[in-house]
Design a protein around this motif. Sequence first.
Motif, PDB file in Angstrom:
ATOM      1  N   PHE A 177      63.752 -30.544 -44.858  1.00 33.42           N
ATOM      2  CA  PHE A 177      63.103 -31.685 -43.462  1.00 33.42           C
ATOM      3  C   PHE A 177      62.865 -32.681 -43.761  1.00 33.42           C
ATOM      4  O   PHE A 177      62.530 -32.995 -45.141  1.00 33.42           O
ATOM      5  N   VAL A 178      63.180 -34.194 -44.133  1.00 29.88           N
ATOM      6  CA  VAL A 178      63.422 -35.042 -44.157  1.00 29.88           C
ATOM      7  C   VAL A 178      61.915 -35.907 -44.157  1.00 29.88           C
ATOM      8  O   VAL A 178      61.935 -36.378 -45.473  1.00 29.88           O
ATOM      9  N   TRP A 179      61.750 -35.030 -43.008  1.00 30.43           N
ATOM     10  CA  TRP A 179      59.422 -35.959 -43.707  1.00 30.43           C
ATOM     11  C   TRP A 179      59.255 -35.687 -45.077  1.00 30.43           C
ATOM     12  O   TRP A 179      58.086 -35.470 -45.279  1.00 30.43           O
ATOM     13  N   VAL A 180      59.195 -34.062 -45.373  1.00 30.60           N
ATOM     14  CA  VAL A 180      58.936 -33.169 -47.254  1.00 30.60           C
ATOM     15  C   VAL A 180      59.827 -34.237 -47.874  1.00 30.60           C
ATOM     16  O   VAL A 180      58.587 -34.759 -48.867  1.00 30.60           O
TER      17      VAL A 180
ATOM     18  N   ARG B 168      59.688 -37.174 -47.768  1.00 27.67           N
ATOM     19  CA  ARG B 168      59.431 -38.685 -47.595  1.00 27.67           C
ATOM     20  C   ARG B 168      58.130 -38.758 -47.908  1.00 27.67           C
ATOM     21  O   ARG B 168      57.624 -39.404 -48.759  1.00 27.67           O
ATOM     22  N   ALA B 169      57.659 -37.365 -47.831  1.00 23.82           N
ATOM     23  CA  ALA B 169      55.607 -37.522 -48.142  1.00 23.82           C
ATOM     24  C   ALA B 169      55.772 -36.926 -49.649  1.00 23.82           C
ATOM     25  O   ALA B 169      54.911 -37.538 -49.925  1.00 23.82           O
ATOM     26  N   TRP B 170      56.973 -36.077 -50.393  1.00 18.79           N
ATOM     27  CA  TRP B 170      56.569 -36.073 -51.095  1.00 18.79           C
ATOM     28  C   TRP B 170      57.040 -37.253 -52.340  1.00 18.79           C
ATOM     29  O   TRP B 170      56.280 -37.885 -53.079  1.00 18.79           O
ATOM     30  N   ARG B 171      57.895 -37.971 -52.021  1.00 17.79           N
ATOM     31  CA  ARG B 171      58.292 -39.062 -52.983  1.00 17.79           C
ATOM     32  C   ARG B 171      56.738 -40.534 -52.800  1.00 17.79           C
ATOM     33  O   ARG B 171      56.942 -41.188 -53.246  1.00 17.79           O
TER      34      ARG B 171
ATOM     35  N   PHE C  26      59.933 -25.517 -46.691  1.00 24.41           N
ATOM     36  CA  PHE C  26      59.526 -27.123 -46.347  1.00 24.41           C
ATOM     37  C   PHE C  26      61.380 -27.310 -48.143  1.00 24.41           C
ATOM     38  O   PHE C  26      60.932 -28.666 -47.826  1.00 24.41           O
TER      39      PHE C  26
END
Length: 126
Positions: A29-32, A34-37, A86
């Motif tokens: 998932f892109v949000w994962v 983005r959140a990680w970064r 994830f």
Amino acid sequence: MMLVGGAGVNASFLIAGATYVDFADEAKFVWVMRAWRAVVPANPVFYIALLIVFEAVVGILILSGGWPTRIGLLAAIAFHLGLGVFFTWFLTYYAAVMIVSMVLLLRAEWGREPAPALRIRRHRLA
């Protein structure tokens, strides 16, 4: 696995200077990603140290026996569910194998009979 393969490996990576910036680049998932970064690269030493402590505590709990083992196995199962859902497909397959193994261990642990209490015999002096 949690102690050596988790905490030990991550500690060695951290000592070697790994930043873990690209760990989530292939997340499902892109949000994962983005959140990680947005979170981890800002302070990788802190976040990976938390991961190392978590993995070490879970590993110690699993090796402790009794109810700590059950808690440790449940925590390890939850951790691997997160990895599998994830992150990369490789981690999904790895997590599936680990979860099956840990569920079997947890099932065996819950099926064990409690150790009989030690009985102290009193000898009569007659």
